[in-house]
Scaffold this motif. Structure first.
Motif, PDB file in Angstrom:
ATOM      1  N   SER A 129       0.853  -1.180   0.000  1.00  0.00           N
ATOM      2  CA  SER A 129       0.000   0.000   0.000  1.00  0.00           C
ATOM      3  C   SER A 129       0.891   1.232   0.000  1.00  0.00           C
ATOM      4  O   SER A 129       2.113   1.132  -0.053  1.00  0.00           O
ATOM      5  CB  SER A 129      -0.923   0.002   1.229  1.00  0.00           C
ATOM      6  N   SER A 130       0.283   2.394   0.066  1.00  0.00           N
ATOM      7  CA  SER A 130       1.068   3.636   0.096  1.00  0.00           C
ATOM      8  C   SER A 130       1.915   3.738   1.358  1.00  0.00           C
ATOM      9  O   SER A 130       2.854   4.528   1.420  1.00  0.00           O
ATOM     10  CB  SER A 130       0.138   4.847  -0.006  1.00  0.00           C
ATOM     11  N   LYS A 131       1.610   2.914   2.359  1.00  0.00           N
ATOM     12  CA  LYS A 131       2.385   2.902   3.606  1.00  0.00           C
ATOM     13  C   LYS A 131       3.614   2.007   3.488  1.00  0.00           C
ATOM     14  O   LYS A 131       4.481   2.026   4.364  1.00  0.00           O
ATOM     15  CB  LYS A 131       1.512   2.425   4.765  1.00  0.00           C
ATOM     16  N   GLY A 132       3.671   1.194   2.430  1.00  0.00           N
ATOM     17  CA  GLY A 132       4.793   0.288   2.243  1.00  0.00           C
ATOM     18  C   GLY A 132       4.393  -1.151   2.507  1.00  0.00           C
ATOM     19  O   GLY A 132       3.259  -1.556   2.262  1.00  0.00           O
ATOM     20  N   THR A 133       5.333  -1.945   3.016  1.00  0.00           N
ATOM     21  CA  THR A 133       5.070  -3.341   3.333  1.00  0.00           C
ATOM     22  C   THR A 133       4.039  -3.460   4.441  1.00  0.00           C
ATOM     23  O   THR A 133       4.107  -2.736   5.437  1.00  0.00           O
ATOM     24  CB  THR A 133       6.368  -4.051   3.751  1.00  0.00           C
ATOM     25  N   GLU A 134       3.079  -4.368   4.271  1.00  0.00           N
ATOM     26  CA  GLU A 134       2.045  -4.598   5.280  1.00  0.00           C
ATOM     27  C   GLU A 134       2.267  -5.971   5.907  1.00  0.00           C
ATOM     28  O   GLU A 134       2.074  -6.990   5.266  1.00  0.00           O
ATOM     29  CB  GLU A 134       0.656  -4.519   4.651  1.00  0.00           C
ATOM     30  N   LYS A 135       2.681  -5.988   7.185  1.00  0.00           N
ATOM     31  CA  LYS A 135       2.977  -7.262   7.847  1.00  0.00           C
ATOM     32  C   LYS A 135       1.740  -7.897   8.459  1.00  0.00           C
ATOM     33  O   LYS A 135       1.776  -9.062   8.876  1.00  0.00           O
ATOM     34  CB  LYS A 135       4.031  -7.049   8.930  1.00  0.00           C
ATOM     35  N   GLN A 136       0.642  -7.138   8.523  1.00  0.00           N
ATOM     36  CA  GLN A 136      -0.626  -7.658   9.006  1.00  0.00           C
ATOM     37  C   GLN A 136      -1.672  -7.475   7.909  1.00  0.00           C
ATOM     38  O   GLN A 136      -1.560  -6.581   7.079  1.00  0.00           O
ATOM     39  CB  GLN A 136      -1.055  -6.923  10.286  1.00  0.00           C
ATOM     40  N   PRO A 137      -2.737  -8.303   7.890  1.00  0.00           N
ATOM     41  CA  PRO A 137      -3.755  -8.204   6.840  1.00  0.00           C
ATOM     42  C   PRO A 137      -4.429  -6.836   6.793  1.00  0.00           C
ATOM     43  O   PRO A 137      -4.785  -6.275   7.834  1.00  0.00           O
ATOM     44  CB  PRO A 137      -4.759  -9.298   7.225  1.00  0.00           C
ATOM     45  N   ILE A 138      -4.601  -6.293   5.586  1.00  0.00           N
ATOM     46  CA  ILE A 138      -5.356  -5.062   5.380  1.00  0.00           C
ATOM     47  C   ILE A 138      -6.434  -5.321   4.333  1.00  0.00           C
ATOM     48  O   ILE A 138      -6.251  -6.133   3.432  1.00  0.00           O
ATOM     49  CB  ILE A 138      -4.458  -3.890   4.936  1.00  0.00           C
ATOM     50  N   GLU A 139      -7.574  -4.622   4.454  1.00  0.00           N
ATOM     51  CA  GLU A 139      -8.648  -4.797   3.481  1.00  0.00           C
ATOM     52  C   GLU A 139      -8.283  -4.062   2.200  1.00  0.00           C
ATOM     53  O   GLU A 139      -7.917  -2.889   2.225  1.00  0.00           O
ATOM     54  CB  GLU A 139      -9.974  -4.280   4.042  1.00  0.00           C
ATOM     55  N   MET A 140      -8.440  -4.742   1.071  1.00  0.00           N
ATOM     56  CA  MET A 140      -7.979  -4.197  -0.201  1.00  0.00           C
ATOM     57  C   MET A 140      -9.038  -3.429  -0.978  1.00  0.00           C
ATOM     58  O   MET A 140      -8.722  -2.525  -1.733  1.00  0.00           O
ATOM     59  CB  MET A 140      -7.448  -5.335  -1.083  1.00  0.00           C
ATOM     60  N   LEU A 141     -10.302  -3.774  -0.836  1.00  0.00           N
ATOM     61  CA  LEU A 141     -11.349  -3.138  -1.631  1.00  0.00           C
ATOM     62  C   LEU A 141     -12.573  -2.885  -0.756  1.00  0.00           C
ATOM     63  O   LEU A 141     -13.628  -3.490  -0.946  1.00  0.00           O
ATOM     64  CB  LEU A 141     -11.709  -4.035  -2.823  1.00  0.00           C
ATOM     65  N   PRO A 142     -12.458  -1.963   0.206  1.00  0.00           N
ATOM     66  CA  PRO A 142     -13.562  -1.705   1.144  1.00  0.00           C
ATOM     67  C   PRO A 142     -14.841  -1.278   0.419  1.00  0.00           C
ATOM     68  O   PRO A 142     -14.801  -0.500  -0.525  1.00  0.00           O
ATOM     69  CB  PRO A 142     -13.025  -0.556   2.011  1.00  0.00           C
ATOM     70  N   GLY A 143     -15.961  -1.804   0.868  1.00  0.00           N
ATOM     71  CA  GLY A 143     -17.241  -1.419   0.303  1.00  0.00           C
ATOM     72  C   GLY A 143     -17.686  -2.225  -0.899  1.00  0.00           C
ATOM     73  O   GLY A 143     -18.775  -1.999  -1.430  1.00  0.00           O
ATOM     74  N   TYR A 144     -16.872  -3.177  -1.360  1.00  0.00           N
ATOM     75  CA  TYR A 144     -17.212  -3.991  -2.519  1.00  0.00           C
ATOM     76  C   TYR A 144     -17.339  -5.458  -2.106  1.00  0.00           C
ATOM     77  O   TYR A 144     -16.662  -5.915  -1.177  1.00  0.00           O
ATOM     78  CB  TYR A 144     -16.152  -3.878  -3.604  1.00  0.00           C
ATOM     79  N   VAL A 145     -18.199  -6.173  -2.815  1.00  0.00           N
ATOM     80  CA  VAL A 145     -18.364  -7.608  -2.577  1.00  0.00           C
ATOM     81  C   VAL A 145     -17.619  -8.354  -3.685  1.00  0.00           C
ATOM     82  O   VAL A 145     -18.014  -8.316  -4.845  1.00  0.00           O
ATOM     83  CB  VAL A 145     -19.849  -8.019  -2.577  1.00  0.00           C
ATOM     84  N   VAL A 146     -16.543  -9.014  -3.324  1.00  0.00           N
ATOM     85  CA  VAL A 146     -15.686  -9.715  -4.274  1.00  0.00           C
ATOM     86  C   VAL A 146     -16.043 -11.200  -4.284  1.00  0.00           C
ATOM     87  O   VAL A 146     -16.341 -11.787  -3.241  1.00  0.00           O
ATOM     88  CB  VAL A 146     -14.205  -9.510  -3.918  1.00  0.00           C
ATOM     89  N   VAL A 147     -16.013 -11.813  -5.466  1.00  0.00           N
ATOM     90  CA  VAL A 147     -16.368 -13.226  -5.595  1.00  0.00           C
ATOM     91  C   VAL A 147     -15.184 -14.111  -5.961  1.00  0.00           C
ATOM     92  O   VAL A 147     -15.235 -15.325  -5.800  1.00  0.00           O
ATOM     93  CB  VAL A 147     -17.493 -13.425  -6.635  1.00  0.00           C
ATOM     94  N   LYS A 148     -14.099 -13.503  -6.463  1.00  0.00           N
ATOM     95  CA  LYS A 148     -12.939 -14.299  -6.832  1.00  0.00           C
ATOM     96  C   LYS A 148     -11.695 -13.428  -6.879  1.00  0.00           C
ATOM     97  O   LYS A 148     -11.772 -12.251  -7.237  1.00  0.00           O
ATOM     98  CB  LYS A 148     -13.148 -14.970  -8.200  1.00  0.00           C
ATOM     99  N   ILE A 149     -10.547 -14.019  -6.514  1.00  0.00           N
ATOM    100  CA  ILE A 149      -9.280 -13.297  -6.548  1.00  0.00           C
ATOM    101  C   ILE A 149      -8.218 -14.154  -7.227  1.00  0.00           C
ATOM    102  O   ILE A 149      -8.336 -15.381  -7.304  1.00  0.00           O
ATOM    103  CB  ILE A 149      -8.798 -12.912  -5.133  1.00  0.00           C
ATOM    104  N   ALA A 150      -7.183 -13.491  -7.741  1.00  0.00           N
ATOM    105  CA  ALA A 150      -6.048 -14.188  -8.356  1.00  0.00           C
ATOM    106  C   ALA A 150      -4.796 -13.356  -8.140  1.00  0.00           C
ATOM    107  O   ALA A 150      -4.847 -12.120  -8.176  1.00  0.00           O
ATOM    108  CB  ALA A 150      -6.290 -14.417  -9.842  1.00  0.00           C
TER     109      ALA A 150
END
Length: 238
Positions: free
Chosen positions: A164-185
């Motif tokens: 993210s803009s903060k750099g490396t994320e060592k803990q999980p962060i939400e990537m697409l807030p407000g959206y319902v995702v059905v598949k990732i790759a």
């Protein structure tokens, strides 16, 4: 004189499905998250190969394994992903287990205790996970409610570029807030997300055009928009 019969095109079955869409009117898609068939038969995890940074999950004493070996303390597994130097497992209950190199946060958990990255450990998430993906130095998880969490880092030709803009994320962060995702790759250094309306979203390194929306020049960190462009999650217009 015999009458020639016209050939009739047969409909496919299974995953081969044909859709007829009128050009005059776009139809809004509504996708769901079906449970994959392999979730019905959970099992154990077998690993083999090089394990110098703990990616085999067999402890600090096993640097290489030529024959499959059972990863201890990990069972009821329904899916496994191999990153560049880390391994991700998904259990039947929707928990994520990781082990391997954590230099760039790919494990998503605290590994400050010596040797803990070489043994399986649970990633703390707020719900049941239904899909996992892994790249060279990042991991992503899709939850049953459609949220996507990721951790680790993307890389480009200049090295680590962060997640993210903060750099490396060592803990999980939400990537697409407000959206319902059905598949990732996951690619080596980018992430693709498909939402319930059939819209595609990408983020990560776009130097080879893999984001589908950033020019090669614009994807460079030396450009005016480079740092902000890869860090944001934007819609891929099709």
């Amino acid at each position: 004189m015999p009458v020639k019969k016209r050939a009739v095109k047969r409909r496919g079955s299974g995953s081969n499905v044909g859709l007829a869409v009128k050009n005059s009117k776009k139809q809004k898609l509504s996708l769901s998250r079906p449970e994959p068939p392999y979730t019905k038969t959970p099992g154990v995890v077998l690993t083999f190969g090089q394990g110098d940074v703990g990616q085999l999950g067999l402890g600090a004493d096993t640097l290489e394994r030529s024959r499959p070996a059972v990863v201890p303390c990990v069972d009821h597994v329904i899916d496994v992903c191999a990153g560049g130097m880390h391994t991700v497992c998904l259990t039947e209950s929707g928990e994520v287990i990781t082990f391997g190199c954590n230099d760039e946060g790919a494990l998503g958990r605290d590994t400050s205790k010596e040797g803990s990255e070489m043994e399986p450990g649970k990633v703390i998430l707020e719900g049941r996970v239904v899909q996992i993906t892994a790249g060279d130095s990042h991991t992503a998880a899709l939850l049953a409610d459609g949220k996507v969490y990721a951790w680790g880092s993307f890389r480009d030709s200049s090295g680590t570029m962060g997640l993210s803009s903060k750099g490396t994320e060592k803990q999980p962060i939400e990537m697409l807030p407000g959206y319902v995702v059905v598949k990732i790759a996951s690619g080596a250094d980018h992430l693709v997300m498909l939402d319930e309306n059939g819209q595609l979203y990408t983020c990560g390194c776009g130097e080879q055009g893999q984001l589908g929306r950033v020019t090669e020049r614009g994807a460079s960190r030396g450009s005016r928009q480079g740092m902000g462009e890869w860090a944001s999650v934007l819609q891929l217009v099709l």
